[in-house]
Design a protein around this motif. Structure first.
Motif, PDB file in Angstrom:
ATOM      1  N   VAL A   1      -9.508   8.417   1.030  1.00 47.65           N
ATOM      2  CA  VAL A   1      -7.935   7.063   1.592  1.00 47.65           C
ATOM      3  C   VAL A   1      -7.583   7.838   2.828  1.00 47.65           C
ATOM      4  O   VAL A   1      -7.597   7.193   4.067  1.00 47.65           O
TER       5      VAL A   1
ATOM      6  N   ARG B   1       0.658  -1.545   0.196  1.00 48.32           N
ATOM      7  CA  ARG B   1      -0.026  -0.303  -0.145  1.00 48.32           C
ATOM      8  C   ARG B   1       0.896   1.491   0.290  1.00 48.32           C
ATOM      9  O   ARG B   1       2.387   0.987   0.358  1.00 48.32           O
TER      10      ARG B   1
ATOM     11  N   ASN C   1      -8.904   8.048  -4.147  1.00 43.13           N
ATOM     12  CA  ASN C   1      -8.655   7.084  -4.854  1.00 43.13           C
ATOM     13  C   ASN C   1      -9.975   7.440  -6.414  1.00 43.13           C
ATOM     14  O   ASN C   1     -10.316   8.511  -6.579  1.00 43.13           O
TER      15      ASN C   1
ATOM     16  N   ASP D   1     -13.456   7.080  -3.349  1.00 38.45           N
ATOM     17  CA  ASP D   1     -13.470   6.350  -2.331  1.00 38.45           C
ATOM     18  C   ASP D   1     -12.346   7.160  -1.383  1.00 38.45           C
ATOM     19  O   ASP D   1     -11.228   7.600  -1.886  1.00 38.45           O
TER      20      ASP D   1
ATOM     21  N   GLY E   1      -9.253   4.824   4.931  1.00 36.72           N
ATOM     22  CA  GLY E   1      -9.258   3.496   3.666  1.00 36.72           C
ATOM     23  C   GLY E   1      -8.423   3.425   2.631  1.00 36.72           C
ATOM     24  O   GLY E   1      -6.451   2.908   3.449  1.00 36.72           O
ATOM     25  N   ARG E   2      -8.120   2.406   2.006  1.00 43.84           N
ATOM     26  CA  ARG E   2      -7.490   1.553   1.352  1.00 43.84           C
ATOM     27  C   ARG E   2      -6.315   2.578   0.667  1.00 43.84           C
ATOM     28  O   ARG E   2      -6.843   3.287  -0.435  1.00 43.84           O
ATOM     29  N   ALA E   3      -5.501   2.617   0.370  1.00 42.51           N
ATOM     30  CA  ALA E   3      -4.440   3.687  -0.781  1.00 42.51           C
ATOM     31  C   ALA E   3      -3.420   2.931  -1.328  1.00 42.51           C
ATOM     32  O   ALA E   3      -2.434   1.909  -0.657  1.00 42.51           O
ATOM     33  N   ASP E   4      -4.088   2.341  -2.842  1.00 43.95           N
ATOM     34  CA  ASP E   4      -2.748   1.645  -3.708  1.00 43.95           C
ATOM     35  C   ASP E   4      -1.924   2.899  -4.705  1.00 43.95           C
ATOM     36  O   ASP E   4      -2.548   3.531  -4.855  1.00 43.95           O
TER      37      ASP E   4
END
Length: 139
Positions: A128, A53, A122, A126, A93-96
Motif C-alpha cells: 500500500v 480510502r 493490506n 498487497d 497501492g489502494r489503502a482501504d
C-alpha cells in the motif's frame, strides 16, 4: 507548576505513544539486533478521505511510527531521545479501511543519525505504501 517523581513512560520498551494508540498499533514481532519491527494498524471509518480510502497522512504517520520504533529498538539506553528529521512516503497501492500490516527496518545507524525504511501492506499482502526516514538521535 506541579512535578511528580513518576517514571517517564517512554523509558518502558513496551510503551506506545498516544499517537500510536490512535492509529490502532499492535506490535507483532521485534528483533532489536536487526532493528526490525512488525506491527498491525487498524484504520476505521474516521481514517478515510472523501474518496473512501485511508487518508495519506495516516499512512505516513504509520510509516513514521514503524521507522521510529525500529530505530528505538537499537538504542543502548531506554528513553534515548530521537526525532524524525525527514520522512518520505510513496503511496503505491489502494489503502482501504481495515487492518494494515507494517514492517520497519533500520538500514544504517550511527551515533547521532539513523536511517530506516518501512512498508505497509493490506491483509491480502498487497503493498500500500512505502516510507523512508532519517532520525536525529540524542539531545
Amino acid at each position: 507548576m506541579t512535578t511528580t517523581n513518576l517514571p517517564d513512560p517512554s523509558h518502558d520498551p513496551d510503551w506506545e505513544s498516544p499517537a500510536a494508540v490512535t492509529l490502532g498499533k499492535k506490535v507483532i514481532e521485534t528483533d532489536p539486533a536487526r532493528g526490525y519491527i512488525r506491527a498491525s494498524f487498524f484504520a476505521g471509518d474516521n481514517f478515510v478521505n472523501r474518496g473512501g480510502r485511508i487518508y495519506g497522512g495516516f499512512l505516513s504517520a504509520m510509516l513514521d511510527g514503524l521507522c521510529g520504533h525500529a530505530v528505538r529498538l537499537t538504542h543502548d539506553a531506554p528513553g534515548t531521545p530521537q526525532v524524525t528529521l525527514e520522512l518520505k512516503t510513496s503511496f503505491v497501492g489502494r489503502a482501504d479501511k481495515g487492518t494494515l500490516i507494517g514492517e520497519g527496518f533500520v538500514r544504517h545507524r550511527g551515533r547521532s543519525i539513523a536511517f530506516a525504511e518501512a512498508e505497509l501492506r493490506n491483509e491480502q499482502g498487497d503493498l500500500v505504501a512505502r516510507g523512508s526516514a532519517t532520525f536525529k538521535i540524542g539531545k
